[in-house]
Design a protein around this motif. Sequence first.
Motif, PDB file in Angstrom:
ATOM      1  N   GLY A 155      25.964  -2.965  15.485  1.00 27.50           N
ATOM      2  CA  GLY A 155      24.614  -2.524  15.819  1.00 27.50           C
ATOM      3  C   GLY A 155      24.009  -1.642  14.746  1.00 27.50           C
ATOM      4  N   GLY A 188      21.508   1.528  23.573  1.00 28.64           N
ATOM      5  CA  GLY A 188      20.637   2.107  22.558  1.00 28.64           C
ATOM      6  C   GLY A 188      20.046   1.041  21.671  1.00 28.64           C
ATOM      7  N   ALA A 189      19.082   1.451  20.872  1.00 27.86           N
ATOM      8  CA  ALA A 189      18.425   0.514  19.956  1.00 27.86           C
ATOM      9  C   ALA A 189      17.887   1.290  18.767  1.00 27.86           C
ATOM     10  N   ASN A 190      17.879   0.642  17.629  1.00 28.25           N
ATOM     11  CA  ASN A 190      17.346   1.288  16.438  1.00 28.25           C
ATOM     12  C   ASN A 190      17.078   0.264  15.353  1.00 28.25           C
ATOM     13  N   PHE A 191      16.125   0.545  14.519  1.00 30.20           N
ATOM     14  CA  PHE A 191      15.991  -0.108  13.212  1.00 30.20           C
ATOM     15  C   PHE A 191      15.317   0.925  12.325  1.00 30.20           C
ATOM     16  N   HIS A 201      13.303   7.364  10.836  1.00 26.40           N
ATOM     17  CA  HIS A 201      13.886   7.513  12.164  1.00 26.40           C
ATOM     18  C   HIS A 201      12.878   8.012  13.199  1.00 26.40           C
ATOM     19  N   ALA A 203      22.195  11.362  19.214  1.00 25.17           N
ATOM     20  CA  ALA A 203      22.487  11.030  17.815  1.00 25.17           C
ATOM     21  C   ALA A 203      22.186  12.266  16.988  1.00 25.17           C
ATOM     22  N   ARG A 249      21.832  -6.365  28.577  1.00 24.58           N
ATOM     23  CA  ARG A 249      20.951  -7.517  28.791  1.00 24.58           C
ATOM     24  C   ARG A 249      21.685  -8.838  28.725  1.00 24.58           C
ATOM     25  N   ARG A 296      15.001  -0.717  30.166  1.00 24.32           N
ATOM     26  CA  ARG A 296      13.592  -0.331  29.991  1.00 24.32           C
ATOM     27  C   ARG A 296      12.772  -0.587  31.246  1.00 24.32           C
ATOM     28  N   ASN A 322      20.453  12.462  14.516  1.00 31.02           N
ATOM     29  CA  ASN A 322      19.050  12.491  14.071  1.00 31.02           C
ATOM     30  C   ASN A 322      18.132  13.195  15.075  1.00 31.02           C
ATOM     31  N   THR A 372       5.008  -0.232  14.512  1.00 30.65           N
ATOM     32  CA  THR A 372       3.946  -0.688  15.425  1.00 30.65           C
ATOM     33  C   THR A 372       4.182  -0.071  16.811  1.00 30.65           C
ATOM     34  N   ASN A 396       4.569  -1.567  19.502  1.00 23.89           N
ATOM     35  CA  ASN A 396       5.635  -2.348  20.136  1.00 23.89           C
ATOM     36  C   ASN A 396       7.015  -1.955  19.619  1.00 23.89           C
ATOM     37  N   GLY A 397       7.100  -1.692  18.333  1.00 19.26           N
ATOM     38  CA  GLY A 397       8.368  -1.260  17.739  1.00 19.26           C
ATOM     39  C   GLY A 397       8.797   0.086  18.307  1.00 19.26           C
ATOM     40  N   ILE A 448      25.984   7.492   1.438  1.00 23.41           N
ATOM     41  CA  ILE A 448      25.855   8.415   2.573  1.00 23.41           C
ATOM     42  C   ILE A 448      27.134   9.239   2.716  1.00 23.41           C
TER      43      ILE A 448
HETATM   44  C1  LIG Z   1      21.141   4.159   6.462  1.00 22.88           C
HETATM   45  C2  LIG Z   1      22.037   4.343   7.576  1.00 22.88           C
HETATM   46  C3  LIG Z   1      21.356   4.890   8.730  1.00 22.88           C
HETATM   47  C4  LIG Z   1      22.198   4.901   9.908  1.00 22.88           C
HETATM   48  C5  LIG Z   1      21.474   5.378  11.107  1.00 22.88           C
HETATM   49  C6  LIG Z   1      22.032   6.649  11.612  1.00 22.88           C
HETATM   50  C7  LIG Z   1      22.234   6.657  13.068  1.00 22.88           C
HETATM   51  C8  LIG Z   1      20.964   6.676  13.843  1.00 22.88           C
HETATM   52  C9  LIG Z   1      21.188   6.851  15.296  1.00 22.88           C
HETATM   53  C10 LIG Z   1      21.126   5.637  16.105  1.00 22.88           C
HETATM   54  C11 LIG Z   1      21.838   4.520  15.800  1.00 22.88           C
HETATM   55  C12 LIG Z   1      21.780   3.381  16.691  1.00 22.88           C
HETATM   56  O1  LIG Z   1      21.169   3.344  17.701  1.00 22.88           O
HETATM   57  S1  LIG Z   1      22.705   2.070  16.229  1.00 22.88           S
HETATM   58  C13 LIG Z   1      22.579   0.905  17.544  1.00 22.88           C
HETATM   59  C14 LIG Z   1      21.623  -0.119  17.205  1.00 22.88           C
HETATM   60  N1  LIG Z   1      21.777  -1.183  18.157  1.00 22.88           N
HETATM   61  C15 LIG Z   1      20.744  -1.947  18.458  1.00 22.88           C
HETATM   62  O2  LIG Z   1      19.643  -1.777  17.958  1.00 22.88           O
HETATM   63  C16 LIG Z   1      21.000  -3.058  19.457  1.00 22.88           C
HETATM   64  C17 LIG Z   1      19.792  -3.428  20.245  1.00 22.88           C
HETATM   65  N2  LIG Z   1      18.668  -3.812  19.365  1.00 22.88           N
HETATM   66  C18 LIG Z   1      17.745  -4.695  19.706  1.00 22.88           C
HETATM   67  O3  LIG Z   1      17.752  -5.255  20.791  1.00 22.88           O
HETATM   68  C19 LIG Z   1      16.661  -5.010  18.716  1.00 22.88           C
HETATM   69  O4  LIG Z   1      17.156  -4.730  17.424  1.00 22.88           O
HETATM   70  C20 LIG Z   1      15.361  -4.230  18.991  1.00 22.88           C
HETATM   71  C21 LIG Z   1      14.342  -4.626  17.943  1.00 22.88           C
HETATM   72  C22 LIG Z   1      15.568  -2.750  18.930  1.00 22.88           C
HETATM   73  C23 LIG Z   1      14.798  -4.626  20.367  1.00 22.88           C
HETATM   74  O5  LIG Z   1      14.698  -5.994  20.483  1.00 22.88           O
HETATM   75  P1  LIG Z   1      13.547  -6.681  21.369  1.00 22.88           P
HETATM   76  O6  LIG Z   1      13.914  -8.135  21.463  1.00 22.88           O
HETATM   77  O7  LIG Z   1      13.323  -5.928  22.602  1.00 22.88           O
HETATM   78  O8  LIG Z   1      12.293  -6.464  20.493  1.00 22.88           O
HETATM   79  P2  LIG Z   1      11.537  -7.413  19.455  1.00 22.88           P
HETATM   80  O9  LIG Z   1      10.571  -8.226  20.257  1.00 22.88           O
HETATM   81  O10 LIG Z   1      12.476  -8.112  18.552  1.00 22.88           O
HETATM   82  O11 LIG Z   1      10.753  -6.323  18.600  1.00 22.88           O
HETATM   83  C24 LIG Z   1       9.934  -5.342  19.219  1.00 22.88           C
HETATM   84  C25 LIG Z   1       9.053  -4.734  18.144  1.00 22.88           C
HETATM   85  O12 LIG Z   1       9.879  -4.066  17.171  1.00 22.88           O
HETATM   86  C26 LIG Z   1       9.578  -4.550  15.871  1.00 22.88           C
HETATM   87  N3  LIG Z   1      10.758  -4.567  15.010  1.00 22.88           N
HETATM   88  C27 LIG Z   1      11.938  -5.114  15.292  1.00 22.88           C
HETATM   89  N4  LIG Z   1      12.790  -4.960  14.269  1.00 22.88           N
HETATM   90  C28 LIG Z   1      12.105  -4.318  13.290  1.00 22.88           C
HETATM   91  C29 LIG Z   1      12.436  -3.857  11.979  1.00 22.88           C
HETATM   92  N5  LIG Z   1      13.647  -4.053  11.459  1.00 22.88           N
HETATM   93  N6  LIG Z   1      11.481  -3.214  11.265  1.00 22.88           N
HETATM   94  C30 LIG Z   1      10.243  -3.010  11.783  1.00 22.88           C
HETATM   95  N7  LIG Z   1       9.886  -3.422  13.027  1.00 22.88           N
HETATM   96  C31 LIG Z   1      10.803  -4.064  13.771  1.00 22.88           C
HETATM   97  C32 LIG Z   1       9.081  -5.966  16.112  1.00 22.88           C
HETATM   98  O13 LIG Z   1       8.286  -6.414  15.024  1.00 22.88           O
HETATM   99  C33 LIG Z   1       8.261  -5.794  17.388  1.00 22.88           C
HETATM  100  O14 LIG Z   1       7.012  -5.213  17.130  1.00 22.88           O
HETATM  101  P3  LIG Z   1       5.637  -6.128  16.972  1.00 22.88           P
HETATM  102  O15 LIG Z   1       5.856  -6.981  15.763  1.00 22.88           O
HETATM  103  O16 LIG Z   1       4.554  -5.118  16.802  1.00 22.88           O
HETATM  104  O17 LIG Z   1       5.518  -6.924  18.245  1.00 22.88           O
END
Ligand SMILES: CCCCCCCCC/C=C/C(=O)SCCNC(=O)CCNC(=O)[C@H](O)C(C)(C)COP(=O)(O)OP(=O)(O)OC[C@H]1O[C@@H](n2cnc3c(N)ncnc32)[C@H](O)[C@@H]1OP(=O)(O)O
Length: 281
Positions: free
Chosen positions: A220, A120-123, A180, A170, A66, A93, A172, A131, A133-134, A233
């Motif tokens: 990330g 990818g994306a995660n929280f 997760h 992953a 993006r 998406r 998971n 939610t 949306n999440g 861990i």
């Molecule tokens: C222990 C070790 C283990 C370690 C884990 C073990 C490995 C697991 C495997 C996978 C690992 C990975 O993927 S690691 C890679 C991670 N990389 C990324 O995530 C990079 C990209 N991420 C992103 O862009 C953002 O973080 C993400 C939120 C996902 C998308 O962003 P957007 O701008 O599209 O979305 P937003 O508008 O901000 O949010 C959308 C909705 O998600 C909700 N939301 C956002 N963050 C939130 C949060 N932390 N908790 C709850 N809810 C959340 C918001 O409130 C919104 O819902 P509403 O309030 O209802 O509107």
Amino acid sequence: MGSNSVRREGDSLMVGLGETPPSTDLFAEDLFADRVVLVTGGGTGIGKAVALAFADHGADVAVVSRNMDHLTPVVEEIESRGGRAYATTVDVREYESVDTMTETVVEEFGGIDVLVNNAGANFLTPTELLTPNGWRAVVGTILDGTAYCTLSVGEHMIENDGGAIVSMGATNSVQGAPYHAHSGAGKAGVHNLMQTVASEWAVHDIRANTIAPGIIETEGVTEAAGGELPEEILQDIPAERFGTPADCVPTVLFLTSPAAAYVTGGYFAVDGGQLLASSPF
Ligand SMILES: CCCCCCCCC/C=C/C(=O)SCCNC(=O)CCNC(=O)[C@H](O)C(C)(C)COP(=O)(O)OP(=O)(O)OC[C@H]1O[C@@H](n2cnc3c(N)ncnc32)[C@H](O)[C@@H]1OP(=O)(O)O
Ligand SMILES: NC(=O)C1=CN([C@@H]2O[C@H](COP(=O)(O)OP(=O)(O)OC[C@H]3O[C@@H](n4cnc5c(N)ncnc54)[C@H](OP(=O)(O)O)[C@@H]3O)[C@@H](O)[C@H]2O)C=CC1
């Protein structure tokens, strides 16, 4: 070096659990010469390491995500090493955005031989607080995004008589874990999708495999884990360390190279043994 590592006098490579050497120590310099590789999420973390490595082995590399600010430095780095690279923005998406991306890359490089579905994306969140949306933000990126890129680039690969697809799953996906719900379900879908694609598209000379990273230290995942990866861990990881993007690179290169010509529909954990059950004794 771990006690189960093997090193003969004069060897430069370990064959046990050690540090993963750079791909340039492992693979031929021209392994991907005349190949075009598309890496989604290729501007950061694992995707960036993978994109740079493909370029080091002769590929023309397109990186997409993006945010152009993530992509431009990778293009510059590849060009400074003498390679060819291209970047364009996409939101995986959105199907239209993905299709435009495919057309743009094909126009720029004349084709796409390898697709790495890495975006990818995660929280982490308790399921009851997730939610709709999440859920959509994460599953939309992981599962819809992988499906859209596979469909769009796959159509092109079918027309062009073949290709190789690797998707980032992953660990998971095979073992549910607290917090997760969205990520695990999305990644399980990715694994299943790659198996279906592998079975249907073998006839078109297209292979599809899934790589399942364990916990790989990237900005990330650290952010997704709330700002820090808890050291506890490590007790569940036989390799006794978190992974690095460099640990994932050789498996991606192997699976998309001719060395894996008979490998399709597979699932390859790169996790330092994280998926192994710990002993109850
Ligand atoms: C222990 C070790 C283990 C370690 C884990 C073990 C490995 C697991 C495997 C996978 C690992 C990975 O993927 S690691 C890679 C991670 N990389 C990324 O995530 C990079 C990209 N991420 C992103 O862009 C953002 O973080 C993400 C939120 C996902 C998308 O962003 P957007 O701008 O599209 O979305 P937003 O508008 O901000 O949010 C959308 C909705 O998600 C909700 N939301 C956002 N963050 C939130 C949060 N932390 N908790 C709850 N809810 C959340 C918001 O409130 C919104 O819902 P509403 O309030 O209802 O509107
Ligand atoms: N690190 C880990 O421990 C693990 C990672 N994985 C998987 O590995 C892959 C890489 O993760 P990692 O390098 O750690 O994390 P990053 O956050 O660095 O990588 C995610 C990438 O995806 C891109 N991206 C996110 N959303 C979209 C979107 N909607 N459209 C296009 N691109 C998008 C981001 O770029 P931008 O923001 O510019 O869009 C970013 O480059 C992911 O699929 C992840 O799920 C799997 C297991 C463990």
